[in-house]
Design a protein around this motif. Structure first.
Motif, PDB file in Angstrom:
ATOM      1  N   LEU A 148       0.859  -1.272  -0.021  1.00  0.00           N
ATOM      2  CA  LEU A 148       0.040  -0.076   0.026  1.00  0.00           C
ATOM      3  C   LEU A 148       0.879   1.289  -0.034  1.00  0.00           C
ATOM      4  O   LEU A 148       0.627   2.101  -0.740  1.00  0.00           O
ATOM      5  CB  LEU A 148      -0.924   0.052   1.092  1.00  0.00           C
ATOM      6  CG  LEU A 148      -1.780  -1.068   1.554  1.00  0.00           C
ATOM      7  CD1 LEU A 148      -2.969  -0.861   2.251  1.00  0.00           C
ATOM      8  CD2 LEU A 148      -2.395  -1.663  -0.003  1.00  0.00           C
ATOM      9  N   ARG A 149       1.712   1.238   0.965  1.00  0.00           N
ATOM     10  CA  ARG A 149       2.563   2.645   1.043  1.00  0.00           C
ATOM     11  C   ARG A 149       3.447   2.914  -0.207  1.00  0.00           C
ATOM     12  O   ARG A 149       3.672   3.906  -0.636  1.00  0.00           O
ATOM     13  CB  ARG A 149       3.550   2.641   2.336  1.00  0.00           C
ATOM     14  CG  ARG A 149       4.327   3.788   2.309  1.00  0.00           C
ATOM     15  CD  ARG A 149       5.299   3.678   3.619  1.00  0.00           C
ATOM     16  NE  ARG A 149       5.919   5.120   3.726  1.00  0.00           N
ATOM     17  CZ  ARG A 149       6.711   5.136   5.083  1.00  0.00           C
ATOM     18  NH1 ARG A 149       6.871   4.570   5.885  1.00  0.00           N
ATOM     19  NH2 ARG A 149       7.281   6.516   5.133  1.00  0.00           N
ATOM     20  N   GLY A 157       2.752   9.916  -5.633  1.00  0.00           N
ATOM     21  CA  GLY A 157       3.551  10.696  -5.297  1.00  0.00           C
ATOM     22  C   GLY A 157       3.213  11.467  -3.762  1.00  0.00           C
ATOM     23  O   GLY A 157       3.564  12.469  -3.497  1.00  0.00           O
ATOM     24  N   PHE A 158       2.349  10.836  -3.108  1.00  0.00           N
ATOM     25  CA  PHE A 158       2.109  11.177  -1.594  1.00  0.00           C
ATOM     26  C   PHE A 158       3.293  11.066  -0.850  1.00  0.00           C
ATOM     27  O   PHE A 158       4.100  10.287  -1.049  1.00  0.00           O
ATOM     28  CB  PHE A 158       0.809  10.432  -1.088  1.00  0.00           C
ATOM     29  CG  PHE A 158      -0.487  10.975  -1.865  1.00  0.00           C
ATOM     30  CD1 PHE A 158      -1.073  11.919  -1.713  1.00  0.00           C
ATOM     31  CD2 PHE A 158      -1.237   9.834  -2.483  1.00  0.00           C
ATOM     32  CE1 PHE A 158      -2.291  12.362  -2.238  1.00  0.00           C
ATOM     33  CE2 PHE A 158      -2.195  10.049  -3.198  1.00  0.00           C
ATOM     34  CZ  PHE A 158      -3.036  11.267  -2.909  1.00  0.00           C
ATOM     35  N   GLN A 159       3.336  11.890   0.309  1.00  0.00           N
ATOM     36  CA  GLN A 159       4.179  11.667   1.360  1.00  0.00           C
ATOM     37  C   GLN A 159       3.749  11.099   2.593  1.00  0.00           C
ATOM     38  O   GLN A 159       2.810  12.109   3.419  1.00  0.00           O
ATOM     39  CB  GLN A 159       4.875  13.045   1.641  1.00  0.00           C
ATOM     40  CG  GLN A 159       5.730  13.688   0.592  1.00  0.00           C
ATOM     41  CD  GLN A 159       6.343  15.096   0.935  1.00  0.00           C
ATOM     42  OE1 GLN A 159       5.799  15.725   1.627  1.00  0.00           O
ATOM     43  NE2 GLN A 159       7.736  15.263   0.567  1.00  0.00           N
ATOM     44  N   VAL A 160       3.491   9.783   2.653  1.00  0.00           N
ATOM     45  CA  VAL A 160       2.700   9.212   3.597  1.00  0.00           C
ATOM     46  C   VAL A 160       3.477   9.735   4.966  1.00  0.00           C
ATOM     47  O   VAL A 160       4.448   9.678   5.421  1.00  0.00           O
ATOM     48  CB  VAL A 160       2.836   7.638   3.543  1.00  0.00           C
ATOM     49  CG1 VAL A 160       2.035   6.931   4.889  1.00  0.00           C
ATOM     50  CG2 VAL A 160       2.197   7.079   2.329  1.00  0.00           C
ATOM     51  N   GLY A 161       2.429  10.084   5.975  1.00  0.00           N
ATOM     52  CA  GLY A 161       2.926  10.674   7.159  1.00  0.00           C
ATOM     53  C   GLY A 161       2.889  12.147   7.514  1.00  0.00           C
ATOM     54  O   GLY A 161       2.976  12.762   8.407  1.00  0.00           O
ATOM     55  N   ASN A 162       2.711  12.755   6.000  1.00  0.00           N
ATOM     56  CA  ASN A 162       2.782  14.251   6.093  1.00  0.00           C
ATOM     57  C   ASN A 162       1.349  14.568   5.418  1.00  0.00           C
ATOM     58  O   ASN A 162       0.904  15.489   5.924  1.00  0.00           O
ATOM     59  CB  ASN A 162       4.081  14.632   5.211  1.00  0.00           C
ATOM     60  CG  ASN A 162       5.426  14.496   5.742  1.00  0.00           C
ATOM     61  OD1 ASN A 162       5.458  14.736   7.136  1.00  0.00           O
ATOM     62  ND2 ASN A 162       6.451  13.972   4.859  1.00  0.00           N
ATOM     63  N   GLY A 191       0.897   2.372  12.930  1.00  0.00           N
ATOM     64  CA  GLY A 191       1.278   3.380  11.791  1.00  0.00           C
ATOM     65  C   GLY A 191       2.351   3.213  11.212  1.00  0.00           C
ATOM     66  O   GLY A 191       3.306   2.680  11.929  1.00  0.00           O
ATOM     67  N   THR A 192       2.410   3.940   9.873  1.00  0.00           N
ATOM     68  CA  THR A 192       3.585   3.599   9.037  1.00  0.00           C
ATOM     69  C   THR A 192       4.565   4.767   9.655  1.00  0.00           C
ATOM     70  O   THR A 192       5.834   4.553   9.369  1.00  0.00           O
ATOM     71  CB  THR A 192       3.410   3.799   7.699  1.00  0.00           C
ATOM     72  OG1 THR A 192       2.579   4.965   7.728  1.00  0.00           O
ATOM     73  CG2 THR A 192       2.688   2.798   7.071  1.00  0.00           C
ATOM     74  N   THR A 193       4.030   5.890  10.240  1.00  0.00           N
ATOM     75  CA  THR A 193       4.955   6.822  10.820  1.00  0.00           C
ATOM     76  C   THR A 193       4.006   7.281  12.171  1.00  0.00           C
ATOM     77  O   THR A 193       2.913   7.061  12.595  1.00  0.00           O
ATOM     78  CB  THR A 193       5.033   8.016  10.120  1.00  0.00           C
ATOM     79  OG1 THR A 193       3.646   8.597  10.116  1.00  0.00           O
ATOM     80  CG2 THR A 193       5.298   7.724   8.599  1.00  0.00           C
ATOM     81  N   PRO A 194       4.931   7.898  13.068  1.00  0.00           N
ATOM     82  CA  PRO A 194       4.137   8.294  14.115  1.00  0.00           C
ATOM     83  C   PRO A 194       2.971   9.221  14.021  1.00  0.00           C
ATOM     84  O   PRO A 194       1.893   9.076  14.820  1.00  0.00           O
ATOM     85  CB  PRO A 194       5.192   9.353  14.959  1.00  0.00           C
ATOM     86  CG  PRO A 194       6.676   8.567  14.557  1.00  0.00           C
ATOM     87  CD  PRO A 194       6.194   8.298  13.208  1.00  0.00           C
TER      88      PRO A 194
END
Length: 442
Positions: A148-149, A157-162, A191-194
């Motif tokens: 997925l990520r 082109g998304f920034q996952v977590g941002n 989560g993939t990021t905090p």
């Protein structure tokens, strides 16, 4: 340029105020109760499914799952809290998109992620910044990051977590369980990021009593597998103990009951005709497949799987022996399987051992059938095909059968009538604790 903090706070505020729209992708045994839970807590829910019949029934306020009452669906629809569509271009509308699609095994008993990938690919062109995506389907560690990520970042082109958030939160539905429901079963979230975890906690914390955060999506994915492999291994153990006890002339149900009197160090598990459902028979294979990539042999888990997979054949052999004692061959004998679902009091047939029992009876030349009021006609399945209608649970049909195999012990069957009128009963669920001349425990 909108920064990460803006998206995080915006989503958290929407979840807290219940102004968010929640998208549920897959309206089956997991997605429908989850969607209803969000709707009943005051959220607007938009469900997605490729099955037009489900879309039609939800729009009409009707449930298609036995243990979920139509009143719940109708109330949510009438309140304007629940709607459904097959138009995946509308996945741009919800603030959170929750994937609740099947993750079966293929014909080689390896993970089949086609439902996850196909659903994700269908929604991917319409995903927008500021959304949360949660995968709930059971899968191997690494799926969320690898499948997925990677698509979100490389293809869109998304920034996952941002500017977009991604979590894994395994479903823990237990159909028919009257003690726990979607809202009261603790929810594990990774989560993939905090910042992804922060948003994920806010989503589920808005409707579920307790949220259990873990450090990563991999940890959350493995948590789900451990839960069900724990059960599979212990059921495998007690199924093997059942065979040993049978050879020794000991009642395994009596032994389990006695062992369970110990107030510490023992958790009772119960034998049966095999494993069923969408999790326990499947989850061990997801881990063993992934473990091979790390050069780890999961011998203990695989052995339990072998024991459990052999249970339907063991039941059929016990049935053959019992018929032989009465001077009958299985070929040509009228044998009915009592209960199709994988566990009692529900209408879920996924991976049910009852289906395997029917296949074995067919292969042995029996005049076979089934009794289950949840299924007037044998349902459509991807891998199993029977042109059968349910046999009525009446004295006439019970008397006419040479043997009845209790495979799923729905509570509303009349077991006293069954015991009085049946020529032979093979009980795989320990329904009869006393000894009867026409009951064989299997």
């Amino acid at each position: 340029m909108v920064d990460k903090k803006h998206y995080v706070e915006e989503l958290k505020n929407k979840f807290l105020s219940k102004e968010a729209c929640i998208g549920i992708l897959g309206l089956g045994y997991v997605g429908l109760p989850l969607g209803l839970t969000f709707a009943e807590k005051g959220f607007s829910v938009l469900g997605f499914d490729i099955d037009q019949e489900k879309i039609h029934l939800i729009s009409a306020g009707t449930s298609y799952i036995k243990h979920i009452g139509s009143e719940r669906v109708n109330n949510a629809v009438k309140a304007g809290r629940l709607s459904a569509t097959s138009d995946f271009s509308r996945t741009t509308e919800p603030d959170a998109l929750i994937l609740c699609v099947p993750t079966p095994l293929d014909k080689y008993r390896e993970p089949d992620l086609s439902f996850v990938i196909n659903t994700f690919e269908a929604m991917l062109p319409y995903v927008r910044k500021g959304q949360l995506i949660s995968l709930e389907s059971t899968t191997y560690p690494g799926t969320t990051e690898e499948e997925l990520r990677s698509r979100l970042e490389e293809d869109r082109g998304f920034q996952v977590g941002n500017d977009l958030f991604l979590v894994y939160s395994p479903e823990r539905e237990d159909p028919g369980n009257k003690k726990f429901n979607t809202a009261t079963i603790p929810k594990v979230v990774g989560g993939t990021t905090p910042s992804c975890l922060e948003v994920g906690k806010a989503l589920y914390g808005a409707v579920i009593e307790k949220v259990v955060p873990v450090s990563s999506t991999k940890a959350a994915e493995l948590t789900k597998l451990l839960e069900n492999i724990y059960r599979a291994v212990n059921i495998g153990l007690v199924n093997e103990m059942k065979i040993i006890a049978d050879r020794m002339g000991i009642d395994i149900w009596e032994v389990i009951e006695a062992a369970a009197s110990k107030p510490f160090g023992f958790t009772p598990f119960y034998p049966g005709p095999g494993l069923g459902g969408h999790c326990i028979p499947i989850d061990p294979f997801y881990l063993t497949w992934k473990a091979r990539a790390y050069e780890v042999n999961t011998r203990f888990i695989e052995l339990a799987g072998e024991v459990n997979a052999a249970m339907p054949e063991w039941v059929i052999n016990k049935t053959m022996e019992a018929l032989n004692e009465q001077g009958k061959a299985m070929k040509g004998s009228r044998i009915l399987v009592l209960g199709l679902a994988y566990k009692k009091n529900i209408d879920d047939i996924r991976e049910s051992p009852s289906v395997r029992l029917l296949e074995l009876l067919r292969d042995k030349g029996a005049d076979y059938g089934y009794i289950d009021h949840f299924y007037p006609k044998f349902p459509r399945m991807r891998e199993h095909h029977f042109d059968l209608e349910a046999t009525p649970f009446t004295m006439e049909y019970i008397r006419a059968a040479d043997c009845i195999i209790i495979a799923t012990d729905h509570d509303d069957f009349d077991y006293d009538l069954l015991q009085r009128e049946a020529k032979l009963i093979v009980d795989t669920r320990g329904r009869y604790r006393k000894n009867f001349s026409n009951v064989v425990k299997s």
